[in-house]
Design a protein around this motif. Structure first.
Motif, short mmCIF file in Angstrom:
data_model
loop_
_atom_site.label_atom_id
_atom_site.label_comp_id
_atom_site.label_asym_id
_atom_site.label_seq_id
_atom_site.Cartn_x
_atom_site.Cartn_y
_atom_site.Cartn_z
N UNK A 1 0.77 -1.24 0.00
CA UNK A 1 0.00 0.00 0.00
C UNK A 1 0.79 1.28 0.00
N UNK A 2 1.98 1.29 0.61
CA UNK A 2 2.66 2.55 0.90
C UNK A 2 3.02 3.34 -0.35
N UNK A 3 3.60 2.68 -1.36
CA UNK A 3 4.05 3.41 -2.54
C UNK A 3 2.89 4.16 -3.20
N UNK A 4 1.79 3.47 -3.44
CA UNK A 4 0.66 4.11 -4.09
C UNK A 4 0.09 5.23 -3.23
N UNK A 5 0.09 5.04 -1.91
CA UNK A 5 -0.43 6.07 -1.02
C UNK A 5 0.39 7.34 -1.06
N UNK A 6 1.72 7.21 -1.01
CA UNK A 6 2.57 8.41 -1.07
C UNK A 6 2.35 9.16 -2.38
N UNK A 7 2.22 8.41 -3.49
CA UNK A 7 2.04 9.08 -4.78
C UNK A 7 0.67 9.72 -4.91
N UNK A 8 -0.35 9.10 -4.34
CA UNK A 8 -1.68 9.73 -4.36
C UNK A 8 -1.66 11.05 -3.58
N UNK A 9 -1.00 11.05 -2.43
CA UNK A 9 -0.88 12.27 -1.63
C UNK A 9 -0.14 13.34 -2.41
N UNK A 10 0.94 12.96 -3.09
CA UNK A 10 1.71 13.91 -3.89
C UNK A 10 0.88 14.46 -5.03
N UNK A 11 0.15 13.60 -5.70
CA UNK A 11 -0.65 14.04 -6.85
C UNK A 11 -1.71 15.06 -6.47
N UNK A 12 -2.42 14.78 -5.39
CA UNK A 12 -3.60 15.59 -5.06
C UNK A 12 -3.31 16.79 -4.18
N UNK A 13 -2.22 16.74 -3.41
CA UNK A 13 -1.96 17.82 -2.46
C UNK A 13 -0.57 18.42 -2.57
N UNK A 14 0.33 17.75 -3.26
CA UNK A 14 1.67 18.28 -3.42
C UNK A 14 1.76 19.25 -4.58
N UNK A 15 2.99 19.72 -4.82
CA UNK A 15 3.24 20.67 -5.91
C UNK A 15 4.45 20.29 -6.75
N UNK A 16 5.18 19.26 -6.36
CA UNK A 16 6.44 18.91 -7.01
C UNK A 16 6.29 17.65 -7.84
N UNK A 17 7.29 17.43 -8.70
CA UNK A 17 7.32 16.24 -9.54
C UNK A 17 7.81 15.04 -8.73
N UNK A 18 7.45 13.85 -9.19
CA UNK A 18 7.91 12.63 -8.54
C UNK A 18 9.43 12.58 -8.52
N UNK B 1 10.51 6.63 -11.98
CA UNK B 1 10.60 8.03 -12.40
C UNK B 1 10.55 8.13 -13.92
N UNK B 2 11.26 7.23 -14.61
CA UNK B 2 11.24 7.24 -16.07
C UNK B 2 9.84 6.94 -16.61
N UNK B 3 9.08 6.15 -15.87
CA UNK B 3 7.72 5.80 -16.30
C UNK B 3 6.74 6.95 -16.11
N UNK B 4 7.15 7.98 -15.35
CA UNK B 4 6.26 9.10 -15.04
C UNK B 4 6.17 10.05 -16.23
N UNK B 5 5.44 9.64 -17.25
CA UNK B 5 5.26 10.43 -18.46
C UNK B 5 3.82 10.89 -18.58
N UNK B 6 3.62 12.08 -19.16
CA UNK B 6 2.27 12.61 -19.35
C UNK B 6 2.30 14.11 -19.55
#
Length: 597
Positions: free
Chosen positions: A114-131, A200-205
């Motif tokens: 669970x942890x990896x997806x949770x950290x990224x969901x928090x970053x996506x919705x409330x953060x401001x920086x790139x992965x 990180x390399x997979x983070x495309x969009x």
């Protein structure tokens, strides 16, 4: 209430980061200095905690987060607690010869990471920086090395022979030179660094959010999922039962789950609103204890005296008895949480507290749920005195080493007023073998389930195990927002409760309360293998003094006196309405640190 503290209480107006490792705290502060917000800093801090404390948490572990969003002006819960696999039934466990407890090590107890997806969901919705920005520090420490804590080195040394014989993929990662690393030696994990670089390399969009979601997909349904599924396809490894077992987790389980948000549970207490996770974590027990204790004049009690300790311990026994009877995943079970957190129920429970220590397991008898109370009492009776020297930490692998695993914690506040309290755990190096090529182990969280049918915590496909992970956010009467928490398994909410009561009733500052002698009960059913219960037993730090210890014994408590400064790993951060901030961290274990300005 003034008093000596081991460290200064950090104060300022720009930002505060406090966590259970000094390197992680420094990384979080660096993110704030670069213009990131508390959510960006929390994600970066969390990933570094996985690197420097791999015996306490990992990317395939669990993550509950309590947060306050300055944008929304309200609290929220992020649930990154993975669920039981679709094949994880009581019958499936029995078919593998597991009749009693789910083993606390190996692969059979693995739930969805669970942890990896949770950290990224928090970053996506409330953060401001790139992965890439928030993962850069973790990748750097994995590639270039970090000074290995003595506790990590000790855990590896205690398991070196076992890793060699039974978990060779773990030996390759944790003993890269063929032997256990020395304490404070420079340690690297190139496999995990490579995994993170690929993510990180997979983070495309086209947008930041799309790029983060692409990395989440690479984990859940891409190369990470492929590697996990390939390994689990035929892997059978030794676990605490002394037998080899495989996993029930498969690729479809990985692809079908995502972290999510929900509203917190909360109660009002002396002008404060305290927010916790739902009953899939143990958080509501702190709320229940407060509902009981509001019926006593704690302000008139000596915060370091035996009356205070006795009253709080007795309230803990009652609240934790309810935890064992009634808590579980509310998406799958009927949890009477409204009743458990009500003022009326709190008064009824408070009436059970006398001047003497209770020796009984006493869950409340809630109409329509009486059978659950009876079942909890029977389970506790079966688990009494199951070991002469039972472990009180998490995870349990006592047949191989005397090292106890645990958890990590962080609290962060930024200049805009965002706050994050997170208690990552699971994915411990000593509880599950490393997935070949990925550089990290899976988790063993299914050990929290019971194999008895019909309970709120019965093993059920798709259900969240009832964990002990329990960060906190609280709102004060004068516009304050408070973030706090600690590692410690069943003790987490006990230490938080003691600290919070002294803060509210006796004016202890954050650091003073953290430094003060702590105590907890071992009376109730433990959450981790072998799930012992020790009626009437409590532990208290020696710094409380012999007079208090003897007075507690006179009331009937079986008192275990712990060494000075050995109980609790609390951290806390506070933001006042005018923007002034405070932060503190425990001196215990000499590694937690608060940083701010």
């Amino acid at each position: 209430m003034a008093g000596f503290t081991t460290r200064p209480e950090i104060r300022g107006t720009f930002g505060m980061v406090t966590s259970t490792h000094w390197i992680a705290s420094a990384v979080g502060m660096a993110i704030l200095e670069k213009g990131g917000n508390a959510f960006d800093a929390a994600v970066a801090t969390g990933f570094v905690l996985q690197v420097v404390e791999p015996h306490l948490n990992g990317p395939a572990g669990d993550l509950p987060v309590l947060f306050h969003s300055a944008r929304d002006g309200k609290p929220g819960v992020l649930c990154a607690q993975g669920v039981a696999p679709a094949a994880a039934t009581i019958e499936a466990m029995k078919a593998q010869g597991i009749e009693g407890l789910i083993p606390g090590s190996g692969l059979l107890a693995t739930v969805v990471p669970g942890a990896f997806d949770g950290w990224l969901l928090l970053l996506r919705d409330h953060g401001s920086m790139e992965l890439s920005e928030v993962l850069e520090p973790a990748i750097g420490y994995l590639s270039d090395g970090h000074p290995m804590l003595a506790s990590v080195a000790g855990a590896i040394a205690g398991l070196e022979r076992f890793f060699t014989a039974q978990w060779p993929s773990s030996h390759a990662v944790w003993c890269p030179d063929g032997t256990a690393p020395e304490p404070l030696s420079l340690f690297r994990n190139p496999d995990l660094a490579a995994t993170y670089r690929r993510l990180v390399e997979a983070a495309e969009g086209d947008t930041r959010e799309a790029r983060i979601d692409a990395a989440r997909a690479a984990w859940r349904d891409g190369f990470v999922a492929d590697a996990i599924a390939d390994y689990l396809g035929d892997a059978k490894v030794m676990d605490v039962t002394g037998e080899r077992h495989g996993a029930l987790l498969n690729r479809a389980d990985l692809a079908g789950w995502e972290a999510s948000y929900e509203a917190p549970a909360s109660v009002e207490y002396h002008g404060w609103t305290i927010c916790k996770t739902g009953p899939w974590g143990q958080g509501p027990v702190l709320l229940q204890a407060l509902q009981i204790l509001k019926n006593f004049d704690l302000s008139a009690m000596d915060p370091l005296g035996e009356e205070f300790a006795h009253t709080v311990i007795e309230a803990i026994k009652l609240a934790w008895a309810d935890r064992e009877a009634y808590y579980g995943d509310p998406d799958h079970y009927d949890i009477p949480l409204e009743t458990l957190l009500s003022d009326r129920y709190g008064r009824e429970r408070a009436a059970l507290i006398s001047q003497d220590a209770s020796q009984e397991q006493r869950p409340g008898r809630i109409p329509g749920h009486e059978a659950l109370a009876d079942a909890a009492i029977a389970r506790a009776a079966r688990r009494m005195d199951v070991m002469e020297d039972p472990a009180t930490g998490e995870p349990t692998m006592a047949h191989l080493t005397d090292t106890r695993g645990d958890t990590v914690h962080l609290d962060i506040v930024d200049r805009w007023g965002n706050m994050v309290s997170a208690t990552p755990s699971g994915g411990w190096l000593q509880s599950s073998p490393v997935v070949p090529g990925l550089g990290f182990p899976l988790n063993s969280r299914a050990q929290m389930f019971w194999l008895d049918a019909g309970l709120p915590s019965s093993l059920t496909p798709g259900a969240r195990p009832r964990t002990t992970l329990t960060p906190s956010i609280a709102y004060g009467p004068n516009g304050e927002v408070l973030s706090f928490g600690t590692p410690g398994g069943d003790q987490q909410d006990q230490w938080q409760l003691v600290w919070f009561l002294r803060f509210v009733h006796h004016g202890f500052d954050l650091q003073q309360g953290i430094d003060a002698p702590l105590f907890h009960s071992q009376h109730f059913q433990a959450s981790f293998y072998p799930r012992e219960a020790k009626p009437g037993t409590m532990m208290i730090e020696a710094t409380i003094g012999p007079v208090v210890v003897e007075a507690l014994k006179a009331r009937g408590h079986d008192v275990v006196v712990a060494e000075a400064n050995s109980v609790g790993r609390l951290t806390a951060a506070l933001r006042h309405e005018d923007g002034l901030m405070q932060a503190a961290a425990t001196p215990r274990l000499m590694q937690a640190y608060a940083i701010g300005r």
